[in-house]
Write a protein that holds these residues in place. Structure first.
Motif, PDB file in Angstrom:
ATOM      1  N   HIS A   1       0.839  -1.203   0.000  1.00  0.00           N
ATOM      2  CA  HIS A   1       0.000   0.000   0.000  1.00  0.00           C
ATOM      3  C   HIS A   1       0.873   1.251   0.000  1.00  0.00           C
ATOM      4  O   HIS A   1       1.698   1.440   0.890  1.00  0.00           O
ATOM      5  N   GLN A   2       0.646   2.096  -1.004  1.00  0.00           N
ATOM      6  CA  GLN A   2       1.421   3.328  -1.128  1.00  0.00           C
ATOM      7  C   GLN A   2       0.752   4.512  -0.451  1.00  0.00           C
ATOM      8  O   GLN A   2       1.394   5.536  -0.258  1.00  0.00           O
ATOM      9  N   ALA A   3      -0.532   4.406  -0.154  1.00  0.00           N
ATOM     10  CA  ALA A   3      -1.275   5.595   0.297  1.00  0.00           C
ATOM     11  C   ALA A   3      -1.920   5.375   1.654  1.00  0.00           C
ATOM     12  O   ALA A   3      -3.079   5.692   1.865  1.00  0.00           O
ATOM     13  N   VAL A   4      -1.141   4.820   2.599  1.00  0.00           N
ATOM     14  CA  VAL A   4      -1.685   4.559   3.932  1.00  0.00           C
ATOM     15  C   VAL A   4      -0.932   5.337   5.012  1.00  0.00           C
ATOM     16  O   VAL A   4      -1.518   6.081   5.776  1.00  0.00           O
ATOM     17  N   THR A   5       0.385   5.170   5.087  1.00  0.00           N
ATOM     18  CA  THR A   5       1.131   5.823   6.171  1.00  0.00           C
ATOM     19  C   THR A   5       1.263   7.322   5.900  1.00  0.00           C
ATOM     20  O   THR A   5       1.275   7.757   4.749  1.00  0.00           O
ATOM     21  N   ALA A   6       1.409   8.100   6.972  1.00  0.00           N
ATOM     22  CA  ALA A   6       1.512   9.559   6.821  1.00  0.00           C
ATOM     23  C   ALA A   6       2.844   9.970   6.205  1.00  0.00           C
ATOM     24  O   ALA A   6       2.934  10.986   5.526  1.00  0.00           O
ATOM     25  N   THR A   7       3.898   9.154   6.418  1.00  0.00           N
ATOM     26  CA  THR A   7       5.260   9.595   6.074  1.00  0.00           C
ATOM     27  C   THR A   7       5.748   9.161   4.704  1.00  0.00           C
ATOM     28  O   THR A   7       6.844   9.538   4.293  1.00  0.00           O
ATOM     29  N   GLY A   8       4.987   8.335   3.991  1.00  0.00           N
ATOM     30  CA  GLY A   8       5.468   7.878   2.685  1.00  0.00           C
ATOM     31  C   GLY A   8       5.971   6.446   2.702  1.00  0.00           C
ATOM     32  O   GLY A   8       6.254   5.867   1.661  1.00  0.00           O
ATOM     33  N   ARG A   9       6.115   5.855   3.888  1.00  0.00           N
ATOM     34  CA  ARG A   9       6.549   4.456   3.952  1.00  0.00           C
ATOM     35  C   ARG A   9       5.479   3.544   3.341  1.00  0.00           C
ATOM     36  O   ARG A   9       4.292   3.820   3.438  1.00  0.00           O
ATOM     37  N   LEU A  10       5.929   2.440   2.788  1.00  0.00           N
ATOM     38  CA  LEU A  10       4.995   1.430   2.280  1.00  0.00           C
ATOM     39  C   LEU A  10       4.492   0.580   3.443  1.00  0.00           C
ATOM     40  O   LEU A  10       5.175   0.419   4.451  1.00  0.00           O
ATOM     41  N   SER A  11       3.291   0.052   3.296  1.00  0.00           N
ATOM     42  CA  SER A  11       2.812  -0.959   4.240  1.00  0.00           C
ATOM     43  C   SER A  11       2.321  -2.139   3.418  1.00  0.00           C
ATOM     44  O   SER A  11       2.172  -2.029   2.197  1.00  0.00           O
ATOM     45  N   SER A  12       2.098  -3.271   4.071  1.00  0.00           N
ATOM     46  CA  SER A  12       1.610  -4.431   3.309  1.00  0.00           C
ATOM     47  C   SER A  12       0.569  -5.189   4.122  1.00  0.00           C
ATOM     48  O   SER A  12       0.581  -5.166   5.352  1.00  0.00           O
ATOM     49  N   THR A  13      -0.340  -5.848   3.412  1.00  0.00           N
ATOM     50  CA  THR A  13      -1.377  -6.653   4.067  1.00  0.00           C
ATOM     51  C   THR A  13      -1.570  -7.967   3.316  1.00  0.00           C
ATOM     52  O   THR A  13      -1.240  -8.079   2.138  1.00  0.00           O
ATOM     53  N   ASP A  14      -2.121  -8.921   4.039  1.00  0.00           N
ATOM     54  CA  ASP A  14      -2.518 -10.243   3.476  1.00  0.00           C
ATOM     55  C   ASP A  14      -1.408 -10.937   2.687  1.00  0.00           C
ATOM     56  O   ASP A  14      -1.587 -11.193   1.496  1.00  0.00           O
ATOM     57  N   PRO A  15      -0.292 -11.274   3.310  1.00  0.00           N
ATOM     58  CA  PRO A  15       0.080 -11.053   4.707  1.00  0.00           C
ATOM     59  C   PRO A  15       0.832  -9.729   4.896  1.00  0.00           C
ATOM     60  O   PRO A  15       1.364  -9.177   3.948  1.00  0.00           O
ATOM     61  N   ASN A  16       0.870  -9.291   6.156  1.00  0.00           N
ATOM     62  CA  ASN A  16       1.666  -8.112   6.504  1.00  0.00           C
ATOM     63  C   ASN A  16       3.111  -8.559   6.704  1.00  0.00           C
ATOM     64  O   ASN A  16       3.436  -9.204   7.693  1.00  0.00           O
ATOM     65  N   LEU A  17       3.958  -8.211   5.750  1.00  0.00           N
ATOM     66  CA  LEU A  17       5.361  -8.637   5.819  1.00  0.00           C
ATOM     67  C   LEU A  17       6.198  -7.703   6.689  1.00  0.00           C
ATOM     68  O   LEU A  17       7.332  -8.025   7.025  1.00  0.00           O
ATOM     69  N   GLN A  18       5.643  -6.523   7.019  1.00  0.00           N
ATOM     70  CA  GLN A  18       6.426  -5.524   7.743  1.00  0.00           C
ATOM     71  C   GLN A  18       6.549  -5.863   9.225  1.00  0.00           C
ATOM     72  O   GLN A  18       7.410  -5.324   9.906  1.00  0.00           O
ATOM     73  N   ASN A  19       5.661  -6.721   9.739  1.00  0.00           N
ATOM     74  CA  ASN A  19       5.577  -6.903  11.193  1.00  0.00           C
ATOM     75  C   ASN A  19       6.065  -8.254  11.698  1.00  0.00           C
ATOM     76  O   ASN A  19       5.799  -8.602  12.840  1.00  0.00           O
ATOM     77  N   ILE A  20       6.731  -9.031  10.868  1.00  0.00           N
ATOM     78  CA  ILE A  20       7.251 -10.311  11.362  1.00  0.00           C
ATOM     79  C   ILE A  20       8.419  -9.998  12.297  1.00  0.00           C
ATOM     80  O   ILE A  20       9.391  -9.375  11.873  1.00  0.00           O
ATOM     81  N   PRO A  21       8.342 -10.385  13.572  1.00  0.00           N
ATOM     82  CA  PRO A  21       9.385  -9.986  14.530  1.00  0.00           C
ATOM     83  C   PRO A  21      10.750 -10.513  14.102  1.00  0.00           C
ATOM     84  O   PRO A  21      10.868 -11.623  13.594  1.00  0.00           O
ATOM     85  N   ILE A  22      11.761  -9.679  14.333  1.00  0.00           N
ATOM     86  CA  ILE A  22      13.128 -10.106  13.989  1.00  0.00           C
ATOM     87  C   ILE A  22      13.985 -10.251  15.240  1.00  0.00           C
ATOM     88  O   ILE A  22      15.041 -10.850  15.225  1.00  0.00           O
ATOM     89  N   ARG A  23      13.474  -9.716  16.365  1.00  0.00           N
ATOM     90  CA  ARG A  23      14.291  -9.729  17.585  1.00  0.00           C
ATOM     91  C   ARG A  23      14.064 -10.982  18.433  1.00  0.00           C
ATOM     92  O   ARG A  23      14.721 -11.172  19.442  1.00  0.00           O
ATOM     93  N   THR A  24      13.103 -11.821  18.040  1.00  0.00           N
ATOM     94  CA  THR A  24      12.858 -13.048  18.823  1.00  0.00           C
ATOM     95  C   THR A  24      13.220 -14.265  17.978  1.00  0.00           C
ATOM     96  O   THR A  24      13.077 -14.245  16.747  1.00  0.00           O
ATOM     97  N   PRO A  25      13.693 -15.325  18.626  1.00  0.00           N
ATOM     98  CA  PRO A  25      14.048 -16.547  17.868  1.00  0.00           C
ATOM     99  C   PRO A  25      12.850 -17.081  17.089  1.00  0.00           C
ATOM    100  O   PRO A  25      12.993 -17.552  15.965  1.00  0.00           O
ATOM    101  N   GLU A  26      11.639 -16.987  17.703  1.00  0.00           N
ATOM    102  CA  GLU A  26      10.435 -17.519  17.039  1.00  0.00           C
ATOM    103  C   GLU A  26      10.107 -16.718  15.775  1.00  0.00           C
ATOM    104  O   GLU A  26       9.691 -17.277  14.760  1.00  0.00           O
TER     105      GLU A  26
END
Length: 928
Positions: A659-684
């Motif tokens: 999605h190009q037209a969601v965040t206020a700052t110009g960052r991209l977001s993604s859905t179905d699935p949301n690839l931006q939120n997969i945790p990287i700081r936990t082993p799981e």
């Protein structure tokens, strides 16, 4: 709904609702930063009353400015109330205008309170035998209830008649004044009799009578059954004067001489032009649609070809130069008609295009029809796959698409669309490439002002054209019974689809005109957002390979861990409870275990939000276990369980939507699935990334910008210390620690570097000394000293931050390096918390926005290089924050990896070099 033949007189306590809406509802502002929440709350309540009672007579009463007769009687009356906040005061004038434009008689009577006007009107109604409903949240009004008069609290949907008053207060309506006089009222500063509470007041009133009877029979109090009855007579005697003063203050006047009669309180016609102007300014889009002179039955209009008056609503915009006339839209069913359309398309320099499909999922969507617009009111719809019973014969889909293929592929014939990436993807499923895209109106609106409105077609049409589009639900129904587009009657579908193309064409004209007056914004749209849309479409179509078996195993492991954690939590709490129940969690944490309440919900309950649990987890084991439980549950539900189900049956890959037209700052977001939120700081979380794999003979390559926002800070602030550190390839956190702790870089310990890193990143996000102290677990004083030393060593950063804040306050926005504007509606808010939040955003947004622009430029450059190779040795499969992920053929791994790093590093030129780190692996986790 009440029958209009017996509809009551409705008296509205406007001031009561104004305060309650302001304090009880979340703050709401429009894109200009104007407070609108209280107005919204009161107007919503008025609409609800009209819907429920269908009144013929209804009046809205507000308190007037200045003192009333009660202030003369008792100087301390309402003295406890703080002055009205500016955020509320600013909403009064527009609310008054809206109330009158809605056709309600409005009364603001000087020298008395709204209660007295309502009381007088209620008494007059009672004397005439007329039913009367008082809409209020004020308990004092219970004294007015009788056989004809009842109360309704529209915010809580509760009503109160005579029986209701007795049930709630324990005394009948006739004794409510006496009850208030004895008990007092802290809100209005009515003193009452000290020591008299609910139980003693009720006992005296029911046992003896009203306040006069009580004072005539003080000796009877001792025999009443309530605590302290024996000494109450003495208290009553001591405060007799105060009790009668309180009685006078609590009494609502019912015999005012008013300059109008009940008969003059009939509802008037709506003043639609005024409401349109107000709702457009306040950005109440749904209500704006209702008063936009388009009738109530938009579907009937569509079927019958009704024409609607077009009204510009905003920015002095007259983009809607012609009325939208759905009757002139053409539905193309014959070859002769299609040949004419084909000719128009071939000779057009620009047209609007829109596809109609069976699904919002671009990978599953089947093409049902296509609409085009060549000018205002010059639009058509070509149905291709409507398959309801008795549907007319339609043109052959494959033949139509074959004829359209060269037109769609032409770079010379320009196309405009609304969220055109979706149309590109749908057409790609039919082997059609959509090129020559001149503008996506969704992106044009987003670039113009990312926070002014949502950027869907219905919202944009209302904002920029003043036109209410036919909604899909109006023609297809709602919920489980909603029809898909192929099941819709062609006549109805055609009007809907052609209107979409017509509105898109008009939006293109309107938004192009607005953008043309703005510096650098047209360039952002033309050189970044529009070409990026095509790059993203290709990434979405490519998708990413997922190891479903691995995720299945992870789900099983997580399920076992979750059960174990739940058991540990129950053991620690000493009882079983539902970990997902907020109420039960509040009881365990704050009542049973007595943990400190960090924050409260808007309703005053202790919060159990993630932020609160995170803070408590630093000192208490149970919240730490809860955080683990929540993290693993979310991971299982969102990713390990869900991703395998999202694998497309045709491609065996998962296809996200960017999605190009969601965040206020110009960052991209993604859905179905949301690839931006997969945790990287936990082993799981990293294990989930291990399930993102390449095809055979390929590797995953993840290329990540290193410390990009800090580099942008160096560029923007022009601070010599930062520029020097980056230009000499220093470890910026070690260099910062060296400056703050006044030691040589080689002497910096890991802990000191960690502290410097927290400061470097904290400043980017506007962190305060208090925030830093919490993060580093140091005193606030030490945190402040760290920050003071930082600014002394890097003075350019402090100058930049102060200048940015001042500039934002002056113009209402900040800009990225490339000129993208990031508007801050709350930058001048009088509410301190909102203003501070906007000031923090003002510092961070240029860096985050510039980082977003840089990676977008990099994606465009890398995609152009990949296209030039004309083979499948490399594909771009994901974008996550500052990282691009690729599948690269093993035989060309090193050359391609190096080329990608080179392109990403050189896509823009800043005062410091950009650095890209690229990793290689058999899965995404290995490569990162």
């Amino acid at each position: 709904m009440h029958n209009t033949q017996t509809s009551p007189l409705v008296l509205v306590d406007g001031s009561s609702y104004l305060f309650r809406a302001f304090h009880g509802l979340p703050p709401l502002t429009n894109s200009k930063g104007q407070d609108t929440g209280a107005i919204y709350g009161v107007v919503n309540m008025l609409r609800s009353l009209v819907k429920d009672y269908s009144p013929k007579e209804m009046v809205v009463v507000f308190d007037a400015k200045g003192k009333t007769f009660r202030d003369d009687i008792y100087q301390e009356y309402k003295a406890n109330r703080p002055p009205m906040p500016e955020e509320l005061r600013s909403q009064i004038a527009p609310l008054h205008v809206i109330v009158e434009a809605m056709g309600f008689p409005m009364i603001v009577q000087e020298g008395v309170e709204a209660d007295d006007v309502i009381g007088t009107l209620a008494r007059q109604a009672s004397e005439q035998g007329k039913a009367c409903v008082i809409s209020t949240g004020d308990k004092d009004m219970a004294q007015l209830v009788n056989d004809q008069v009842s109360l309704i609290n529209t915010m809580t949907k509760t009503t109160m008649d005579k029986a209701g008053v007795l049930e709630k207060f324990g005394v009948p309506a006739e004794l409510i004044i006496d009850y208030l006089a004895l008990k007092g009222d802290k809100v209005d500063n009515i003193p009452g009799v000290p020591g008299v509470g609910d139980k003693s007041a009720i006992a005296m009133l029911n046992g003896i009578g009203g306040i006069r009877e009580i004072y005539d029979n003080l000796d009877k109090i001792a025999s009443l059954d309530f605590r302290g009855a024996k000494t109450m007579a003495k208290k009553m005697e001591a405060y007799k004067e105060q009790a009668f003063l309180s009685y006078e203050l609590a009494t609502i006047v019912t015999d005012l001489t008013l300059p109008f009669s009940l008969e003059e309180l009939s509802l008037k016609e709506l003043d639609k032009p005024t409401l349109r102007e107000q709702f457009a300014n306040l950005e109440f889009k749904k209500w704006l649609a209702e008063v936009s002179d388009q009738g109530d039955e938009y579907v009937d209009d569509a079927i019958n070809g009704g024409s609607e008056k077009q009204t510009a609503t905003d920015n002095g915009n007259d983009a809607a130069s012609a009325q939208i006339d759905r009757s002139v839209y053409e539905i193309v069913l014959s070859q002769t008609q299609f040949d004419k359309v084909l000719q128009k398309l071939k000779s057009a320099t620009l047209f609007a295009v829109d596809t109609e499909t069976t699904s919002l999922d671009y990978m599953e969507a089947e093409l049902v029809g296509i609409s085009f617009a060549f000018a205002e009111n010059d639009a058509c719809y070509i149905p291709l796959a409507h398959d309801y019973p008795d549907a007319p014969e339609q043109l052959d889909r494959q033949q139509v698409l074959s004829a359209l293929k060269p037109i769609f592929a032409s770079e010379q014939i320009k196309k405009v669309g609304q969220h055109i990436k979706y149309d590109q993807n749908v057409l790609a499923n039919y082997d059609l490439e959509l090129k020559g895209i001149a503008c996506d109106t969704m992106l044009a609106s987003y670039v113009l002002n990312s926070v002014a409105t949502r950027h869907d077609m219905d919202s944009l049409s209302l904002k920029y054209l003043g036109h209410k589009c036919i909604s899909f639900e109006e023609i297809a129904g709602k919920g489980a019974k909603q029809l898909t587009f192929n099941q819709l009657d062609i006549d109805i579908a055609g009007k809907y689809a052609a209107e979409d193309a017509d509105v898109t064409f008009r939006l293109f004209q309107a938004l192009s005109g607005l953008l043309a007056n703005e510096d650098k914004l047209p360039e952002i749209l033309e050189t970044i957002e529009t070409p990026l849309s095509t790059v993203l479409a290709k990434m979405e179509q490519t998708g990413v390979l997922i190891d479903a078996q691995m995720l299945g195993q992870q789900s099983q492991n997580l399920a076992s861990r979750i059960v174990e954690l739940e058991k540990q939590v129950h053991e620690m709490a000493g009882e079983s409870f539902n970990l997902s129940s907020t109420k039960q969690l509040q009881t365990i944490l704050f009542e049973k275990m007595g943990l400190p309440i960090v924050k409260k919900t808007p309703k005053g309950a202790p919060s159990t939000s993630e932020e609160v649990l995170q803070e408590l987890a630093n000192d208490y084991p149970l919240p730490a276990l809860l955080m683990q439980y929540r993290g693993l549950t979310k991971l299982k539900n969102t990713y390990t369980d869900k991703l395998p189900k999202m694998i497309n049956h045709r491609t065996n890959r998962v296809h996200t939507s960017y999605h190009q037209a969601v965040t206020a700052t110009g960052r991209l977001s993604s859905t179905d699935p949301n690839l931006q939120n997969i945790p990287i700081r936990t082993p799981e979380g990293r294990q989930v990334r291990q399930a993102f794999v390449p095809r055979e003979n390929y590797k995953i390559v993840a290329a990540d910008y290193s410390q990009i926002e800090l580099r942008i800070m160096a560029h923007l602030s022009k601070d010599e210390g930062l520029l020097n550190a980056f230009n000499h390839g220093k470890d910026i956190h070690r260099a910062t620690a060296s400056e703050i702790f006044s030691i040589a870089e080689e002497a910096v310990t890991d802990n000191q570097r960690r502290s410097a890193k927290a400061i470097n990143f904290g400043l980017i996000y506007g962190m305060s000394a208090f925030g830093l102290s919490k993060q580093l677990h140091i005193s606030r004083h030490d945190a402040q000293q760290y920050m003071d030393t930082y600014f002394a060593r890097y003075p350019g950063v402090l100058d930049y931050m102060e200048a940015t804040r001042e500039s934002a306050k002056s113009v209402g926005y900040v800009s990225t390096v490339f000129g993208r504007r990031l508007y801050l509606p709350d930058i001048n808010a009088s509410n301190g918390a909102r203003r501070k939040g906007a000031e923090r955003a003002a510092i961070n947004a240029p860096m985050q926005g510039t980082a977003a622009d840089i990676i977008k430029k990099a994606m465009i450059d890398v995609a152009a290089w990949i296209d030039s190779l004309d083979d499948d040795s490399v594909v771009m499969i994901m974008q996550v924050h500052d990282e691009l992920v690729f599948e690269i053929k093993e035989s060309q791994l090193d050359a391609h990896k190096n080329k990608i790093c080179e392109l990403m590093q050189n896509c823009v030129e800043l005062s410091v070099p950009l650095e890209v780190e690229a990793g290689v692996g058999n899965n995404w986790d290995e490569a990162h």
